[in-house]
Design a protein around this motif. Sequence first.
Motif, mmCIF file in Angstrom:
data_model
loop_
_atom_site.group_PDB
_atom_site.id
_atom_site.type_symbol
_atom_site.label_atom_id
_atom_site.label_comp_id
_atom_site.label_asym_id
_atom_site.label_seq_id
_atom_site.Cartn_x
_atom_site.Cartn_y
_atom_site.Cartn_z
ATOM 1 N N TYR A 24 0.808 -1.156 -0.014
ATOM 2 C CA TYR A 24 0.073 -0.016 -0.159
ATOM 3 C C TYR A 24 0.987 1.236 -0.034
ATOM 4 N N GLN A 25 0.392 2.067 -0.768
ATOM 5 C CA GLN A 25 1.288 3.601 -0.950
ATOM 6 C C GLN A 25 0.345 4.546 -1.311
ATOM 7 N N TYR A 26 0.106 5.660 -0.559
ATOM 8 C CA TYR A 26 -0.707 6.764 -1.135
ATOM 9 C C TYR A 26 0.085 7.967 -0.935
ATOM 10 N N GLY A 27 -0.164 8.847 -1.730
ATOM 11 C CA GLY A 27 0.479 10.003 -1.774
ATOM 12 C C GLY A 27 -0.067 11.140 -2.674
ATOM 13 N N ILE A 28 0.559 12.285 -2.647
ATOM 14 C CA ILE A 28 0.542 13.403 -3.322
ATOM 15 C C ILE A 28 1.551 13.955 -3.997
ATOM 16 N N SER A 123 27.316 24.952 -13.402
ATOM 17 C CA SER A 123 26.720 24.684 -11.907
ATOM 18 C C SER A 123 26.620 23.302 -12.016
ATOM 19 N N TYR A 124 26.447 22.709 -10.822
ATOM 20 C CA TYR A 124 26.006 21.353 -10.567
ATOM 21 C C TYR A 124 24.502 21.316 -10.296
ATOM 22 N N PHE A 125 23.945 20.179 -10.863
ATOM 23 C CA PHE A 125 22.369 20.394 -10.680
ATOM 24 C C PHE A 125 22.186 18.924 -10.351
ATOM 25 N N ASN A 126 21.313 18.794 -9.281
ATOM 26 C CA ASN A 126 20.829 17.437 -8.750
ATOM 27 C C ASN A 126 20.040 16.867 -9.864
ATOM 28 N N LEU A 127 20.193 15.792 -10.391
ATOM 29 C CA LEU A 127 19.352 14.933 -11.443
ATOM 30 C C LEU A 127 18.017 14.798 -10.911
ATOM 31 N N TYR A 128 17.805 14.570 -9.726
ATOM 32 C CA TYR A 128 16.500 14.187 -9.033
ATOM 33 C C TYR A 128 16.020 15.059 -8.197
ATOM 34 N N SER A 129 14.633 15.019 -8.094
ATOM 35 C CA SER A 129 14.009 15.802 -7.019
ATOM 36 C C SER A 129 14.139 15.066 -5.622
ATOM 37 N N THR A 130 14.137 15.905 -4.490
ATOM 38 C CA THR A 130 14.547 15.122 -3.241
ATOM 39 C C THR A 130 13.568 15.537 -2.120
ATOM 40 N N GLU A 131 12.645 16.401 -2.117
ATOM 41 C CA GLU A 131 12.039 17.068 -1.226
ATOM 42 C C GLU A 131 10.705 16.226 -1.015
ATOM 43 N N PHE A 132 10.500 15.861 0.235
ATOM 44 C CA PHE A 132 9.243 15.180 0.619
ATOM 45 C C PHE A 132 8.732 15.163 1.964
ATOM 46 N N LYS A 133 7.478 14.828 2.003
ATOM 47 C CA LYS A 133 7.002 15.087 3.518
ATOM 48 C C LYS A 133 6.162 13.667 3.762
ATOM 49 N N ALA A 134 6.528 13.178 4.815
ATOM 50 C CA ALA A 134 5.859 11.649 5.085
ATOM 51 C C ALA A 134 5.134 11.788 6.476
ATOM 52 N N LYS A 135 3.776 11.682 6.168
ATOM 53 C CA LYS A 135 2.856 11.726 7.213
ATOM 54 C C LYS A 135 2.758 10.198 7.864
ATOM 55 N N SER A 136 3.367 9.411 7.090
ATOM 56 C CA SER A 136 3.470 7.850 7.607
ATOM 57 C C SER A 136 4.500 7.436 6.597
ATOM 58 N N PRO A 137 4.747 6.056 6.669
ATOM 59 C CA PRO A 137 5.311 5.189 5.488
ATOM 60 C C PRO A 137 4.614 5.028 4.661
ATOM 61 N N SER A 139 1.968 7.247 3.414
ATOM 62 C CA SER A 139 1.514 8.426 3.105
ATOM 63 C C SER A 139 2.590 9.419 2.781
ATOM 64 N N ILE A 140 2.840 9.729 1.782
ATOM 65 C CA ILE A 140 4.138 10.697 1.428
ATOM 66 C C ILE A 140 3.674 11.707 0.313
ATOM 67 N N THR A 141 4.139 12.983 0.531
ATOM 68 C CA THR A 141 3.857 13.867 -0.621
ATOM 69 C C THR A 141 5.170 14.233 -1.090
ATOM 70 N N PHE A 142 5.275 14.041 -2.416
ATOM 71 C CA PHE A 142 6.480 14.105 -3.286
ATOM 72 C C PHE A 142 6.592 15.393 -3.855
ATOM 73 N N VAL A 143 7.352 16.236 -3.653
ATOM 74 C CA VAL A 143 7.703 17.675 -4.228
ATOM 75 C C VAL A 143 8.528 17.535 -5.610
ATOM 76 N N MET A 144 8.188 17.711 -6.493
ATOM 77 C CA MET A 144 8.591 17.561 -8.022
ATOM 78 C C MET A 144 9.339 18.884 -8.329
ATOM 79 N N VAL A 145 10.701 18.847 -8.822
ATOM 80 C CA VAL A 145 11.539 20.046 -9.366
ATOM 81 C C VAL A 145 11.369 20.045 -11.013
ATOM 82 N N LYS A 146 11.035 21.099 -11.500
ATOM 83 C CA LYS A 146 10.916 21.139 -13.169
ATOM 84 C C LYS A 146 12.371 21.244 -13.419
ATOM 85 N N LYS A 147 12.460 20.538 -14.667
ATOM 86 C CA LYS A 147 14.085 20.604 -15.138
ATOM 87 C C LYS A 147 14.202 22.016 -15.684
#
Length: 151
Positions: A24-28, A123-137, A139-147
């Motif tokens: 089970y995985q729920y998120g936004i 400049s160096y860029f992270n190739l991945y989005s890395t910010e998230f908020k976990a209410k529980s394992p 239920s996670i909110t993923f914060v996506m970064v535009k390229k």
Amino acid sequence: MKHLKSLWFVGIIAILSACDCIVYQYGIVIDSETGQPIEGAVVRLSHWQDTTSSNGEFEIDDMTSVCPDHIVLVQKEGYRDFEIEVSRNEKGYEYSVKSDYAYHEYPESVPSTFNPKIKENGSYFNLYSTEFKAKSPDSITFVMVKKKHGI
């Protein structure tokens, strides 16, 4: 003999049902700049996947005989991928976010964001989005970064 076969059958069913694992995985999924939900992002957990709705939500819910590694991959065209591993240890849950950097050279020198008197060639860029908020394992909110600059 008939009782023995019935008992054997019940024993096998009990063993197989004890091996079930709920996946089970729920998120936004939201945009890092606007905070708005992202529709159409593909979220994968092992071989399961879902696509985010207009409000950025997704839900993966299934049962399997073996618990897979809990690695979630979120992808959307125009955004940096997001990959996170959720594991359990004696203290609770641990989150490991994938990160990888690449150097991007600018077509011409630009003022540094830290000191405008200094010019940068790249400049160096992270190739991945890395910010998230976990209410529980589960239920996670993923914060996506535009390229930017194709990265």
